[in-house]
Design a protein around this motif. Sequence first.
Motif, PDB file in Angstrom:
ATOM      1  N   GLU A  11       8.651   9.958   0.303  1.00  0.00           N
ATOM      2  CA  GLU A  11       8.240   9.665   1.683  1.00  0.00           C
ATOM      3  C   GLU A  11       7.475   8.346   1.763  1.00  0.00           C
ATOM      4  O   GLU A  11       7.629   7.593   2.723  1.00  0.00           O
ATOM      5  N   GLU A  12       6.645   8.102   0.755  1.00  0.00           N
ATOM      6  CA  GLU A  12       5.858   6.849   0.761  1.00  0.00           C
ATOM      7  C   GLU A  12       6.775   5.644   0.601  1.00  0.00           C
ATOM      8  O   GLU A  12       6.576   4.612   1.243  1.00  0.00           O
ATOM      9  N   ARG A  13       7.770   5.776  -0.228  1.00  0.00           N
ATOM     10  CA  ARG A  13       8.772   4.709  -0.367  1.00  0.00           C
ATOM     11  C   ARG A  13       9.459   4.475   0.993  1.00  0.00           C
ATOM     12  O   ARG A  13       9.665   3.329   1.405  1.00  0.00           O
ATOM     13  N   ASP A  14       9.795   5.560   1.689  1.00  0.00           N
ATOM     14  CA  ASP A  14      10.394   5.437   3.026  1.00  0.00           C
ATOM     15  C   ASP A  14       9.467   4.668   3.969  1.00  0.00           C
ATOM     16  O   ASP A  14       9.919   3.830   4.755  1.00  0.00           O
ATOM     17  N   HIS A  15       8.160   4.971   3.895  1.00  0.00           N
ATOM     18  CA  HIS A  15       7.201   4.265   4.758  1.00  0.00           C
ATOM     19  C   HIS A  15       7.220   2.771   4.445  1.00  0.00           C
ATOM     20  O   HIS A  15       7.251   1.936   5.361  1.00  0.00           O
ATOM     21  N   ALA A  16       7.207   2.444   3.159  1.00  0.00           N
ATOM     22  CA  ALA A  16       7.243   1.027   2.755  1.00  0.00           C
ATOM     23  C   ALA A  16       8.477   0.342   3.334  1.00  0.00           C
ATOM     24  O   ALA A  16       8.407  -0.768   3.865  1.00  0.00           O
ATOM     25  N   GLU A  36       1.988  10.371  11.865  1.00  0.00           N
ATOM     26  CA  GLU A  36       2.333  10.725  10.484  1.00  0.00           C
ATOM     27  C   GLU A  36       1.070  10.902   9.635  1.00  0.00           C
ATOM     28  O   GLU A  36       0.960  11.850   8.858  1.00  0.00           O
ATOM     29  N   GLN A  37       0.108   9.995   9.803  1.00  0.00           N
ATOM     30  CA  GLN A  37      -1.128  10.097   9.008  1.00  0.00           C
ATOM     31  C   GLN A  37      -1.908  11.360   9.356  1.00  0.00           C
ATOM     32  O   GLN A  37      -2.543  11.950   8.480  1.00  0.00           O
ATOM     33  N   GLY A  38      -1.850  11.773  10.621  1.00  0.00           N
ATOM     34  CA  GLY A  38      -2.491  13.028  10.997  1.00  0.00           C
ATOM     35  C   GLY A  38      -1.881  14.175  10.210  1.00  0.00           C
ATOM     36  O   GLY A  38      -2.586  15.057   9.706  1.00  0.00           O
ATOM     37  N   GLU A  39      -0.548  14.138  10.088  1.00  0.00           N
ATOM     38  CA  GLU A  39       0.156  15.195   9.340  1.00  0.00           C
ATOM     39  C   GLU A  39      -0.127  15.097   7.842  1.00  0.00           C
ATOM     40  O   GLU A  39      -0.318  16.119   7.165  1.00  0.00           O
ATOM     41  N   GLU A  40      -0.158  13.873   7.320  1.00  0.00           N
ATOM     42  CA  GLU A  40      -0.409  13.679   5.884  1.00  0.00           C
ATOM     43  C   GLU A  40      -1.791  14.219   5.497  1.00  0.00           C
ATOM     44  O   GLU A  40      -1.947  14.883   4.475  1.00  0.00           O
ATOM     45  N   GLU A  41      -2.787  13.908   6.330  1.00  0.00           N
ATOM     46  CA  GLU A  41      -4.134  14.384   6.033  1.00  0.00           C
ATOM     47  C   GLU A  41      -4.207  15.906   6.131  1.00  0.00           C
ATOM     48  O   GLU A  41      -4.851  16.556   5.308  1.00  0.00           O
ATOM     49  N   LYS A  68       0.832  -1.217   0.000  1.00  0.00           N
ATOM     50  CA  LYS A  68       0.000   0.000   0.000  1.00  0.00           C
ATOM     51  C   LYS A  68       0.862   1.261   0.000  1.00  0.00           C
ATOM     52  O   LYS A  68       0.516   2.265  -0.627  1.00  0.00           O
ATOM     53  N   GLU A  69       1.992   1.205   0.728  1.00  0.00           N
ATOM     54  CA  GLU A  69       2.881   2.374   0.763  1.00  0.00           C
ATOM     55  C   GLU A  69       3.591   2.558  -0.584  1.00  0.00           C
ATOM     56  O   GLU A  69       3.736   3.682  -1.073  1.00  0.00           O
ATOM     57  N   PHE A  70       4.015   1.444  -1.190  1.00  0.00           N
ATOM     58  CA  PHE A  70       4.629   1.558  -2.524  1.00  0.00           C
ATOM     59  C   PHE A  70       3.589   2.035  -3.546  1.00  0.00           C
ATOM     60  O   PHE A  70       3.901   2.807  -4.453  1.00  0.00           O
ATOM     61  N   TYR A 115      -7.713   6.908   3.158  1.00  0.00           N
ATOM     62  CA  TYR A 115      -7.708   5.450   2.982  1.00  0.00           C
ATOM     63  C   TYR A 115      -6.518   4.823   3.731  1.00  0.00           C
ATOM     64  O   TYR A 115      -6.671   3.810   4.426  1.00  0.00           O
ATOM     65  N   VAL A 116      -5.338   5.437   3.619  1.00  0.00           N
ATOM     66  CA  VAL A 116      -4.141   4.909   4.291  1.00  0.00           C
ATOM     67  C   VAL A 116      -4.299   4.998   5.810  1.00  0.00           C
ATOM     68  O   VAL A 116      -3.936   4.068   6.538  1.00  0.00           O
ATOM     69  N   THR A 117      -4.878   6.096   6.288  1.00  0.00           N
ATOM     70  CA  THR A 117      -5.138   6.225   7.729  1.00  0.00           C
ATOM     71  C   THR A 117      -6.010   5.073   8.213  1.00  0.00           C
ATOM     72  O   THR A 117      -5.715   4.439   9.243  1.00  0.00           O
TER      73      THR A 117
HETATM   74 MG    MG Z   1       2.523   6.617   3.797  1.00  0.00          MG
END
Ligand code: MG
Length: 171
Positions: free
Chosen positions: A49-54, A126-131, A16-18, A96-98
């Motif tokens: 950043e998403e790659r980093d999360h993965a 992190e998801q709070g910040e992303e949203e 999902k992160e990738f 959706y990711v949250t």
């Molecule tokens: Mg992410």
Amino acid sequence: MLDQKVVKLLNEQINKEFFSAYLYLDIAGYFADQGLDGFENWFKIQAMEERDHAMLFRQYLLNNGYRVHLTAIADPSKQYDSAKAAFEESLKHEQYVTASINTIYGAAEAVKDYRTMQFLDWFVKEQGEEEKNAEDNLRKIELVGDKGHSLYMLDHAIGARTYSPPSLDLD
Ligand code: MG
């Protein structure tokens, strides 16, 4: 030893992160095509950043002794008829990711897996910040409108973003 269901969900989160990285690279491509280099830069950094999360989910599983299973990443291509539509897509995706992170958290909580819950705490924040970032961008676009000179100025402002690695480091 982690719960099997938790391991499965953590492994799925890598994909999902990738996919998030792919989706944001596609949106960056849309903006490059529109000549909006600032928005392109913002989404390119978002993809990093998403790659980093993965990689963090991958490392967490490895650190706990699990063989990581990488699966095919879906085609993220979408048509956007405006800058606003692309920003709306990013907000929808972060929501959706949250929900996905919350599902893993709930599964870990159900089996008293405090280690995974603590790991996920970083992602909850992190998801709070992303949203918030996605909402802020959308609000700015709604404020100035997504055409002409004001869009060009906003592209310049948002494009000032620079990449920094995640504050969570697992190695
Ligand atoms: Mg992410």
